[in-house]
Write an enzyme that holds these catalytic residues in place. Structure first.
Site, PDB file in Angstrom:
ATOM      1  N   GLU A 269      -5.684   8.831   8.179  1.00  0.00           N
ATOM      2  CA  GLU A 269      -6.160   8.368   6.860  1.00  0.00           C
ATOM      3  C   GLU A 269      -7.539   8.921   6.542  1.00  0.00           C
ATOM      4  OE1 GLU A 269      -5.599   4.523   4.934  1.00  0.00           O
ATOM      5  OE2 GLU A 269      -4.683   3.862   6.802  1.00  0.00           O
TER       6      GLU A 269
ATOM      7  N   LYS B 117      -9.695   1.988  -1.607  1.00  0.00           N
ATOM      8  CA  LYS B 117      -9.887   1.422  -0.257  1.00  0.00           C
ATOM      9  C   LYS B 117     -11.278   1.735   0.307  1.00  0.00           C
ATOM     10  CE  LYS B 117      -7.085   1.266   4.029  1.00  0.00           C
ATOM     11  NZ  LYS B 117      -5.783   1.766   4.563  1.00  0.00           N
TER      12      LYS B 117
ATOM     13  N   ASN C 166      -7.143   6.157  -1.436  1.00  0.00           N
ATOM     14  CA  ASN C 166      -6.037   5.222  -1.206  1.00  0.00           C
ATOM     15  C   ASN C 166      -6.283   4.073  -2.194  1.00  0.00           C
ATOM     16  OD1 ASN C 166      -4.189   3.371  -0.207  1.00  0.00           O
ATOM     17  ND2 ASN C 166      -4.588   3.891   1.939  1.00  0.00           N
TER      18      ASN C 166
ATOM     19  N   CYS D 264      -4.879  -3.000   2.995  1.00  0.00           N
ATOM     20  CA  CYS D 264      -4.542  -2.921   4.417  1.00  0.00           C
ATOM     21  C   CYS D 264      -5.713  -3.187   5.362  1.00  0.00           C
ATOM     22  CB  CYS D 264      -3.874  -1.588   4.735  1.00  0.00           C
ATOM     23  SG  CYS D 264      -3.065  -1.659   6.350  1.00  0.00           S
TER      24      CYS D 264
ATOM     25  N   ASN E 158       0.347  -1.086   5.343  1.00  0.00           N
ATOM     26  CA  ASN E 158       1.267  -0.372   6.241  1.00  0.00           C
ATOM     27  C   ASN E 158       0.625  -0.449   7.612  1.00  0.00           C
ATOM     28  OD1 ASN E 158       3.304   1.852   4.723  1.00  0.00           O
ATOM     29  ND2 ASN E 158       1.532   1.258   3.490  1.00  0.00           N
TER      30      ASN E 158
ATOM     31  N   GLU F 156       0.861  -1.200   0.000  1.00  0.00           N
ATOM     32  CA  GLU F 156       0.000   0.000   0.000  1.00  0.00           C
ATOM     33  C   GLU F 156       0.894   1.246   0.000  1.00  0.00           C
ATOM     34  OE1 GLU F 156      -1.496   0.768   3.948  1.00  0.00           O
ATOM     35  OE2 GLU F 156      -3.325   1.724   3.229  1.00  0.00           O
TER      36      GLU F 156
HETATM   37  N1  CDT Z   1      -2.882   1.431   6.536  1.00  0.00           N
HETATM   38  C1  CDT Z   1      -3.790   0.846   7.330  1.00  0.00           C
HETATM   39  O1  CDT Z   1      -4.933   0.660   6.947  1.00  0.00           O
HETATM   40  N2  CDT Z   1      -3.357   0.513   8.551  1.00  0.00           N
HETATM   41  C2  CDT Z   1      -4.241  -0.004   9.547  1.00  0.00           C
HETATM   42  C3  CDT Z   1      -3.800   0.509  10.869  1.00  0.00           C
HETATM   43  C4  CDT Z   1      -4.934   0.608  11.773  1.00  0.00           C
HETATM   44  S1  CDT Z   1      -4.530   1.492  13.186  1.00  0.00           S
HETATM   45  C5  CDT Z   1      -5.165   3.025  12.942  1.00  0.00           C
HETATM   46  C6  CDT Z   1      -4.303  -1.522   9.612  1.00  0.00           C
HETATM   47  O2  CDT Z   1      -5.420  -2.050   9.744  1.00  0.00           O
HETATM   48  O3  CDT Z   1      -3.277  -2.194   9.593  1.00  0.00           O
END
Ligand code: CDT
Length: 321
Positions: free
Chosen positions: A150, A131, A114, A176, A201, A54
């Site tokens: 985000e 996303k 995203n 993600c 990420n 991502e």
């Molecule tokens: N990038 C992304 O979606 N990361 C989320 C972090 C969540 S914590 C705010 C994940 O689900 O891994």
């Protein structure tokens, strides 16, 4: 039940191209060169499809809040391919290897998503996915050691989850946080998905509840293995891991079979390529037996799934972080 198990093998060799950190000062050209090097490594291993993370072209910029969102526009792509990303498409064409790539998209009408694209072995873009489940918060939260804004930078897609005919199979995409939601996989399962590609990420520090921190790798595997098994599909999850701008992020990229078994997993948290031969016919062992959705599902018993968002404890939709 259909009862029909695997037919003649339909093998696609898939690579997960995990990346280590991309720092804020890194130049886009250099990052694209890193992606090209990973693609060549995957091609040398015989891969036909390479899955990148991502937001692979930049640092994970939602960790900073800027009052004027336009100040972050340089992190977004206005076109794909572009002059900067053209070398990756050229390498794909030259080696006959397709790829999926996550990046921040700024549309011609000024919308920010995203996004992840799927590119075929001849370098043509097969599909865009934007996303759906956008995590984090929408405002500045100065008490955090770093932001996860985000929901400020990206609007959630209202296009849902597509599944595309490509790579001699049915390919789906998620990004993600989508991987944590069973609805994501089922939406694609209902469209006969055979392989889902996912970049991520994931900071190793979850500010709203630190008790979850030591479980990050477990939760990552748990959700993707469950989603794979329950829908009889391959799942390929690929991280941008390691310490990026002082924030440590989960690695643990992996290729998962329709049985839920992990076929390959990265060892480190830097640039690393894993490969697995994915026989898409394997999906039938699950999709035509235990998880024959046409035969066994009971949508008439699932009315809450689409009629309400949650149990109703937070009707204002207040953010949890
Ligand atoms: N990038 C992304 O979606 N990361 C989320 C972090 C969540 S914590 C705010 C994940 O689900 O891994």
């Amino acid at each position: 039940m259909k009862g029909e198990l695997r037919g003649a093998p339909r093998v696609v060799r898939v690579a997960g191209a995990q990346m280590g950190p991309v720092q804020r000062t890194d130049q886009r050209d250099d990052t694209v060169a890193r992606l090209c090097a990973l693609l060549h490594r995957a091609a040398d291993l015989g891969a036909e499809l390479v899955v990148f993370p991502e937001l692979a072209l930049t640092t994970f910029f939602p960790r900073w809040f800027v009052a004027d969102i336009a100040e972050a526009d340089h992190y977004f792509e206005r076109e794909m391919p572009s002059t900067t990303t053209a070398p990756l498409f050229a390498a794909a064409r030259q080696r006959g290897v397709g790829f999926s790539l996550g990046y921040a998209e700024l549309t011609s009408t000024g919308r920010r998503f995203n996004t992840q694209i799927l590119v075929e072995r001849n370098g043509t873009v097969v599909a865009h996915y934007r996303k759906v489940h956008v995590p984090g918060h929408a405002g500045h939260e100065p008490n955090r050691p770093f932001q996860h804004a985000e929901r400020y930078y990206f609007e959630p897609s209202d296009e849902g989850f597509g599944v595309w005919d490509a790579f001699n199979g049915r390919i789906g995409m998620m990004i993600c946080n989508d991987r944590r939601w069973p609805e994501t996989y089922r939406e694609m399962g209902l469209a006969k998905v055979e392989l889902i590609v996912c970049g991520y990420n994931t900071p190793l520090q979850y500010i709203p509840d630190p008790s979850q921190d030591p479980l990050a790798d477990f939760h990552n595997s748990l959700v993707m293995q469950s989603g794979a098994y329950q829908n009889g599909t391959f799942v390929v999850g690929v991280a941008k891991g390691g310490e990026e701008e002082g924030v440590d992020s989960l690695a643990g990229s992996q290729i998962i079979a329709p049985s839920g078994e992990v076929l390959a997993k990265t060892l480190g948290n830097g640039d690393e390529v894993i490969v697995a031969d994915c026989d898409l016919e394997w999906c039938k062992n699950y999709q035509n037996t235990l998880f024959d959705l046409d035969y066994y599902r009971r949508p008439e018993a699932y009315h809450r799934l689409t009629s309400q968002r949650g149990p109703g404890t937070h009707p204002d939709g207040s953010p949890r972080g």
